[in-house]
Enzyme design. Sequence first.
Site, short mmCIF file in Angstrom:
data_model
loop_
_atom_site.label_atom_id
_atom_site.label_comp_id
_atom_site.label_asym_id
_atom_site.label_seq_id
_atom_site.Cartn_x
_atom_site.Cartn_y
_atom_site.Cartn_z
N ALA A 65 -6.80 1.57 -7.78
CA ALA A 65 -7.38 0.36 -8.36
C ALA A 65 -8.70 0.03 -7.69
O ALA A 65 -8.98 0.46 -6.57
CB ALA A 65 -6.42 -0.81 -8.21
N GLU A 133 -0.56 2.27 -1.04
CA GLU A 133 -0.65 0.81 -1.06
C GLU A 133 -0.14 0.15 0.22
O GLU A 133 -0.60 -0.93 0.60
CB GLU A 133 0.13 0.26 -2.27
CG GLU A 133 -0.55 0.47 -3.61
CD GLU A 133 -0.23 1.82 -4.25
OE1 GLU A 133 -0.51 1.99 -5.45
OE2 GLU A 133 0.30 2.71 -3.54
#
Length: 259
Positions: A65, A133
């Site tokens: 992202a 993440e």
Amino acid sequence: MALIELSDLLPGIRQILFNRPEKLNALSTPLMHEFEAALDAATADPAIRVIVLRGAGGKAFVAGADIAEYQGNKRAEFIAYQLNSRRVFDRLERIGKPVICAIDGFALGGGFEIALCCDILILSETAQLGLPEGRLGLSPGGGGTQRLLRAIGKYAASDLLLAGWRLSAERALALGIAADVVPAEDMDEAILRRARACLKIAPLAAAEMKRLLREGQDAGIETAKSLEQEVLFRLYSTADGQEGIDAFLEKRDPQFRME
């Protein structure tokens, strides 16, 4: 500049290209909107039989992202983005056409989550896959932990998630994620070889077999076997099912009409 570029590699084969090479094709809100529109168009067009996903620039498929969108505690916007991403990823997984993911370089975070929604993964020798993440104090949110768990098992998935390791192309092949690993210069040929093979599968059969794989992995074995036979009986009764049988006996190529 379009964040998603579309091209037809051959009749029936639609390529969807993530086109933010200066950002390693990082996912953003505008890009996700364009991606969903491209998926919708390819799904709705009966002439498109195979979908290929690829990243521009040669350094990454999708490197995750766009973290700049996360900065500042904008909880409502963050939740909205994650819910929408999960919806689009689920949409990708349920497309009734073969989806080939061609990975050259990084497929991290959301990029790896997209890959895990696809059917066939072709990797260059430089590919690196991961869900990093945790290094941001976060966790995956687009289905990555659950699809990875089902793809490679608890312990291999734990290694990626809890130690933050990346999978090399060779390791991905050994774990059964990758269908093929090729030199970067051979990616175009490898993509077309797989896509042409997919074109030989009857479209109705491809859609049903994708559903069997998706639903069968979480069903009990007896339920899954019964579902498999229901699909077979239904396909046998279609015009394409009979065409495939006739073509085999007549030693000719079948002409499937999706009916």
